[in-house]
Design a protein around this motif. Structure first.
Motif, PDB file in Angstrom:
ATOM      1  N   LEU A 269       0.822  -1.202   0.000  1.00 26.37           N
ATOM      2  CA  LEU A 269       0.000   0.000   0.000  1.00 26.37           C
ATOM      3  C   LEU A 269       0.862   1.262   0.000  1.00 26.37           C
ATOM      4  O   LEU A 269       0.566   2.234  -0.714  1.00 26.37           O
ATOM      5  CB  LEU A 269      -0.923  -0.014   1.226  1.00 26.37           C
ATOM      6  CG  LEU A 269      -1.805   1.213   1.430  1.00 26.37           C
ATOM      7  CD1 LEU A 269      -2.756   1.391   0.248  1.00 26.37           C
ATOM      8  CD2 LEU A 269      -2.589   1.095   2.726  1.00 26.37           C
ATOM      9  N   GLU A 270       1.926   1.258   0.772  1.00 28.71           N
ATOM     10  CA  GLU A 270       2.818   2.417   0.813  1.00 28.71           C
ATOM     11  C   GLU A 270       3.440   2.688  -0.553  1.00 28.71           C
ATOM     12  O   GLU A 270       3.526   3.846  -0.996  1.00 28.71           O
ATOM     13  CB  GLU A 270       3.899   2.202   1.865  1.00 28.71           C
ATOM     14  CG  GLU A 270       4.851   3.375   2.040  1.00 28.71           C
ATOM     15  CD  GLU A 270       5.902   3.114   3.088  1.00 28.71           C
ATOM     16  OE1 GLU A 270       6.694   4.029   3.370  1.00 28.71           O
ATOM     17  OE2 GLU A 270       5.936   1.983   3.629  1.00 28.71           O
ATOM     18  N   ASN A 271       3.850   1.632  -1.234  1.00 28.97           N
ATOM     19  CA  ASN A 271       4.437   1.807  -2.574  1.00 28.97           C
ATOM     20  C   ASN A 271       3.397   2.284  -3.586  1.00 28.97           C
ATOM     21  O   ASN A 271       3.701   3.118  -4.457  1.00 28.97           O
ATOM     22  CB  ASN A 271       5.071   0.501  -3.043  1.00 28.97           C
ATOM     23  CG  ASN A 271       6.286   0.123  -2.213  1.00 28.97           C
ATOM     24  OD1 ASN A 271       6.971   0.998  -1.677  1.00 28.97           O
ATOM     25  ND2 ASN A 271       6.555  -1.165  -2.102  1.00 28.97           N
ATOM     26  N   CYS A 272       2.168   1.775  -3.487  1.00 24.26           N
ATOM     27  CA  CYS A 272       1.119   2.195  -4.424  1.00 24.26           C
ATOM     28  C   CYS A 272       0.789   3.669  -4.259  1.00 24.26           C
ATOM     29  O   CYS A 272       0.685   4.414  -5.255  1.00 24.26           O
ATOM     30  CB  CYS A 272      -0.138   1.350  -4.214  1.00 24.26           C
ATOM     31  SG  CYS A 272       0.019  -0.357  -4.764  1.00 24.26           S
TER      32      CYS A 272
ATOM     33  N   LYS B 230       1.320   9.180  -6.145  1.00 27.34           N
ATOM     34  CA  LYS B 230       1.505  10.534  -5.612  1.00 27.34           C
ATOM     35  C   LYS B 230       0.241  11.041  -4.927  1.00 27.34           C
ATOM     36  O   LYS B 230      -0.246  12.157  -5.179  1.00 27.34           O
ATOM     37  CB  LYS B 230       1.931  11.495  -6.726  1.00 27.34           C
ATOM     38  CG  LYS B 230       3.276  11.153  -7.348  1.00 27.34           C
ATOM     39  CD  LYS B 230       3.658  12.154  -8.425  1.00 27.34           C
ATOM     40  CE  LYS B 230       5.013  11.784  -9.042  1.00 27.34           C
ATOM     41  NZ  LYS B 230       5.433  12.771 -10.091  1.00 27.34           N
ATOM     42  N   ILE B 231      -0.296  10.203  -4.037  1.00 23.99           N
ATOM     43  CA  ILE B 231      -1.467  10.568  -3.240  1.00 23.99           C
ATOM     44  C   ILE B 231      -0.972  10.918  -1.837  1.00 23.99           C
ATOM     45  O   ILE B 231      -0.554  10.039  -1.084  1.00 23.99           O
ATOM     46  CB  ILE B 231      -2.497   9.425  -3.184  1.00 23.99           C
ATOM     47  CG1 ILE B 231      -2.926   9.033  -4.593  1.00 23.99           C
ATOM     48  CG2 ILE B 231      -3.700   9.829  -2.346  1.00 23.99           C
ATOM     49  CD1 ILE B 231      -3.881   7.859  -4.630  1.00 23.99           C
ATOM     50  N   PRO B 232      -0.990  12.187  -1.429  1.00 25.49           N
ATOM     51  CA  PRO B 232      -0.476  12.577  -0.100  1.00 25.49           C
ATOM     52  C   PRO B 232      -1.482  12.270   1.005  1.00 25.49           C
ATOM     53  O   PRO B 232      -2.222  13.144   1.475  1.00 25.49           O
ATOM     54  CB  PRO B 232      -0.252  14.085  -0.260  1.00 25.49           C
ATOM     55  CG  PRO B 232      -1.245  14.509  -1.275  1.00 25.49           C
ATOM     56  CD  PRO B 232      -1.429  13.350  -2.217  1.00 25.49           C
ATOM     57  N   VAL B 233      -1.496  11.032   1.422  1.00 28.22           N
ATOM     58  CA  VAL B 233      -2.416  10.578   2.462  1.00 28.22           C
ATOM     59  C   VAL B 233      -1.619   9.861   3.537  1.00 28.22           C
ATOM     60  O   VAL B 233      -0.757   9.023   3.234  1.00 28.22           O
ATOM     61  CB  VAL B 233      -3.511   9.649   1.882  1.00 28.22           C
ATOM     62  CG1 VAL B 233      -4.349   9.053   2.995  1.00 28.22           C
ATOM     63  CG2 VAL B 233      -4.397  10.427   0.928  1.00 28.22           C
ATOM     64  N   PHE B 234      -1.901  10.207   4.788  1.00 31.63           N
ATOM     65  CA  PHE B 234      -1.288   9.524   5.931  1.00 31.63           C
ATOM     66  C   PHE B 234      -2.261   8.474   6.443  1.00 31.63           C
ATOM     67  O   PHE B 234      -3.462   8.749   6.608  1.00 31.63           O
ATOM     68  CB  PHE B 234      -0.956  10.530   7.030  1.00 31.63           C
ATOM     69  CG  PHE B 234      -0.501   9.899   8.313  1.00 31.63           C
ATOM     70  CD1 PHE B 234       0.764   9.360   8.432  1.00 31.63           C
ATOM     71  CD2 PHE B 234      -1.350   9.846   9.396  1.00 31.63           C
ATOM     72  CE1 PHE B 234       1.178   8.772   9.612  1.00 31.63           C
ATOM     73  CE2 PHE B 234      -0.947   9.266  10.580  1.00 31.63           C
ATOM     74  CZ  PHE B 234       0.325   8.734  10.691  1.00 31.63           C
ATOM     75  N   ILE B 235      -1.780   7.267   6.701  1.00 27.43           N
ATOM     76  CA  ILE B 235      -2.628   6.137   7.083  1.00 27.43           C
ATOM     77  C   ILE B 235      -2.232   5.662   8.466  1.00 27.43           C
ATOM     78  O   ILE B 235      -1.053   5.476   8.770  1.00 27.43           O
ATOM     79  CB  ILE B 235      -2.519   4.983   6.072  1.00 27.43           C
ATOM     80  CG1 ILE B 235      -2.899   5.470   4.674  1.00 27.43           C
ATOM     81  CG2 ILE B 235      -3.420   3.826   6.479  1.00 27.43           C
ATOM     82  CD1 ILE B 235      -2.720   4.428   3.609  1.00 27.43           C
ATOM     83  N   LEU B 236      -3.231   5.472   9.317  1.00 28.32           N
ATOM     84  CA  LEU B 236      -3.034   4.955  10.671  1.00 28.32           C
ATOM     85  C   LEU B 236      -3.980   3.784  10.882  1.00 28.32           C
ATOM     86  O   LEU B 236      -5.199   3.915  10.695  1.00 28.32           O
ATOM     87  CB  LEU B 236      -3.302   6.049  11.708  1.00 28.32           C
ATOM     88  CG  LEU B 236      -3.218   5.633  13.177  1.00 28.32           C
ATOM     89  CD1 LEU B 236      -1.799   5.209  13.530  1.00 28.32           C
ATOM     90  CD2 LEU B 236      -3.670   6.765  14.080  1.00 28.32           C
ATOM     91  N   PHE B 237      -3.423   2.627  11.256  1.00 27.12           N
ATOM     92  CA  PHE B 237      -4.211   1.428  11.496  1.00 27.12           C
ATOM     93  C   PHE B 237      -4.161   1.077  12.974  1.00 27.12           C
ATOM     94  O   PHE B 237      -3.090   1.120  13.599  1.00 27.12           O
ATOM     95  CB  PHE B 237      -3.672   0.246  10.679  1.00 27.12           C
ATOM     96  CG  PHE B 237      -4.268   0.129   9.312  1.00 27.12           C
ATOM     97  CD1 PHE B 237      -5.245  -0.818   9.050  1.00 27.12           C
ATOM     98  CD2 PHE B 237      -3.875   0.967   8.290  1.00 27.12           C
ATOM     99  CE1 PHE B 237      -5.790  -0.932   7.788  1.00 27.12           C
ATOM    100  CE2 PHE B 237      -4.415   0.871   7.032  1.00 27.12           C
ATOM    101  CZ  PHE B 237      -5.374  -0.091   6.772  1.00 27.12           C
TER     102      PHE B 237
ATOM    103  N   TYR C 109      -9.019   5.480  -0.728  1.00 24.74           N
ATOM    104  CA  TYR C 109      -9.997   4.490  -0.278  1.00 24.74           C
ATOM    105  C   TYR C 109     -10.188   3.408  -1.337  1.00 24.74           C
ATOM    106  O   TYR C 109     -10.331   2.219  -1.005  1.00 24.74           O
ATOM    107  CB  TYR C 109     -11.323   5.188   0.012  1.00 24.74           C
ATOM    108  CG  TYR C 109     -12.372   4.320   0.656  1.00 24.74           C
ATOM    109  CD1 TYR C 109     -12.426   4.169   2.039  1.00 24.74           C
ATOM    110  CD2 TYR C 109     -13.319   3.650  -0.119  1.00 24.74           C
ATOM    111  CE1 TYR C 109     -13.382   3.376   2.627  1.00 24.74           C
ATOM    112  CE2 TYR C 109     -14.289   2.858   0.464  1.00 24.74           C
ATOM    113  CZ  TYR C 109     -14.319   2.724   1.840  1.00 24.74           C
ATOM    114  OH  TYR C 109     -15.269   1.926   2.419  1.00 24.74           O
ATOM    115  N   ASN C 110     -10.178   3.790  -2.582  1.00 18.46           N
ATOM    116  CA  ASN C 110     -10.324   2.823  -3.667  1.00 18.46           C
ATOM    117  C   ASN C 110      -9.122   1.877  -3.723  1.00 18.46           C
ATOM    118  O   ASN C 110      -9.277   0.662  -3.895  1.00 18.46           O
ATOM    119  CB  ASN C 110     -10.485   3.563  -4.991  1.00 18.46           C
ATOM    120  CG  ASN C 110     -10.821   2.631  -6.135  1.00 18.46           C
ATOM    121  OD1 ASN C 110     -11.315   1.521  -5.929  1.00 18.46           O
ATOM    122  ND2 ASN C 110     -10.542   3.075  -7.359  1.00 18.46           N
ATOM    123  N   VAL C 111      -7.917   2.431  -3.544  1.00 16.07           N
ATOM    124  CA  VAL C 111      -6.722   1.583  -3.550  1.00 16.07           C
ATOM    125  C   VAL C 111      -6.734   0.602  -2.393  1.00 16.07           C
ATOM    126  O   VAL C 111      -6.433  -0.591  -2.550  1.00 16.07           O
ATOM    127  CB  VAL C 111      -5.453   2.477  -3.508  1.00 16.07           C
ATOM    128  CG1 VAL C 111      -4.204   1.619  -3.321  1.00 16.07           C
ATOM    129  CG2 VAL C 111      -5.346   3.303  -4.779  1.00 16.07           C
TER     130      VAL C 111
END
Length: 371
Positions: free
Chosen positions: A60-63, A68-75, A100-102
């Motif tokens: 996911l990080e590589n995708c 070039k989607i500047p989104v921070f993800i927290l799980f 969200y789609n990815v």
């Protein structure tokens, strides 16, 4: 996935051959096999979840980086949080839609299902006037139309759009008032709880609920007038219950008689303790990288660390990191939480035991001497 054989053997021994039994009063059921899955609440569940999703996070990080989607993800186990910053709501919604789609496509390839009905969206803004943000439409990828709400509850924290935390304080204040009311049930018609017992109940059962996550709203340069006013009213109500006095008494008198510390001073004490506790974190923790480099010389500090900012810039920052750094530098030139002085048997009372003397106290003997 290349796991060590010892890890595989441990997990197999943990899952295979597990049984459980139910009992109710004097009834005992037969044993049932429960080696199908990991039980809810077991310590192995988040470990297996992390191992299973480790490859997913890497892909996911590589995708997102390639797109070039500047989104921070927290799980947090099975709860995910997507964070993006933009000067326009349309840009933010577009980034959230694509990320969200990815994530949905990758999770489906891993055999996991996204619960679209539990998806929520929330916008923070610095605008002083009310604003209406356009709702993101996820219907094209199987999701709902997300309408932003006024408040957002996440892991017990209640956020509003201005981060004033008034709703958070109101929620836990009402919870505290309800707890104080139901504490009266603990007494009976023969004997009520003594004030000392009520005070212990208030300190150990009520205050921790009220001040839950106080670090969110009690920090450097934050307005506290409304928050302290609400907490003062609650403490006054609790002190009246503890002492059983009239409502005409002042708050300072009630706190002095009930031996309750002022709520403002109590928050200062908790804040200082939490600030020092933050320095027991590992050297590679994000809090350590945000403070001045002299507090952490083993790892490279963050580009927006306090050590790289001007003094005037640091004075404008609102947040607990500034308080941590200031309080730490005022007290300790160097702090090592794993020093031998903190080990059991190395305290002052242990190394200088000959300089201390203890006398046991008995209330019964004191009453006999008075008589």
């Amino acid at each position: 996935m290349g796991f060590d054989l010892r890890v595989v053997k441990f997990i197999s021994n943990y899952l295979v051959g597990r049984k459980t039994q139910y009992f109710w009063n004097s009834f005992f059921s037969l044993f049932f096999n429960v080696d199908v899955r990991v039980g809810q609440g077991l310590a192995l569940s988040p470990i297996l979840s992390t191992l299973y999703l480790a490859l997913f996070f890497h892909i996911l990080e590589n995708c997102l980086k390639n797109l070039k989607i500047p989104v921070f993800i927290l799980f947090f186990v099975d709860d995910r949080l997507l964070v993006t910053q933009s000067k326009s709501f349309s840009f933010s919604n577009s980034r959230l839609f694509h990320s969200y789609n990815v994530i949905s496509n990758l999770l489906s390839k891993f055999g996991l299902i996204v619960e679209h009905l539990k998806t929520k969206v929330f916008h923070f803004s610095r605008l002083h006037s009310p604003f209406n943000s356009p709702p993101p439409d996820l219907s094209s990828i199987g999701g709902p139309v997300l309408y932003p709400k006024e408040f957002w509850k996440y892991l017990g924290f209640i956020f509003d759009r201005k981060l004033s935390f008034y709703q958070h304080i109101n929620f836990y204040s009402n919870k505290m008032i309800s707890t104080v009311k139901y504490m009266k049930i603990l007494g009976n018609s023969v004997r009520d709880l003594i004030p000392h017992q009520k005070c212990l109940l208030y300190r150990n059962c009520i205050l921790p609920i009220t001040l839950y996550s106080f670090q969110l709203w009690y920090y450097n340069r934050t307005p506290l007038l409304y928050l302290l006013k609400m907490l003062g009213k609650i403490q006054r109500r609790a002190a009246i219950w503890i002492l059983g006095t009239f409502k005409t008494f002042s708050l300072f008198s009630l706190e002095a008689i009930a031996e309750l510390i002022s709520i403002n001073l109590h928050l200062q004490k908790l804040s200082r303790r939490s600030q020092l506790r933050a320095h027991t974190l590992p050297n590679n923790h994000i809090f350590q990288s945000l403070m001045e480099p002299k507090t952490n010389v083993l790892f490279k500090p963050y580009s927006l660390s306090l050590g790289f900012l001007l003094k005037c810039q640091c004075e404008l920052i609102k947040g607990p990191v500034v308080g941590m750094d200031n309080h730490f530098n005022e007290v300790f030139p160097f702090f090592d939480p794993f020093n031998s002085e903190f080990a059991s048997g190395c305290e002052i009372i242990d190394t200088l035991s000959s300089h201390f003397s203890f006398h046991s106290f008995s209330k019964h003997n004191e009453d006999n001497l008075k008589s």
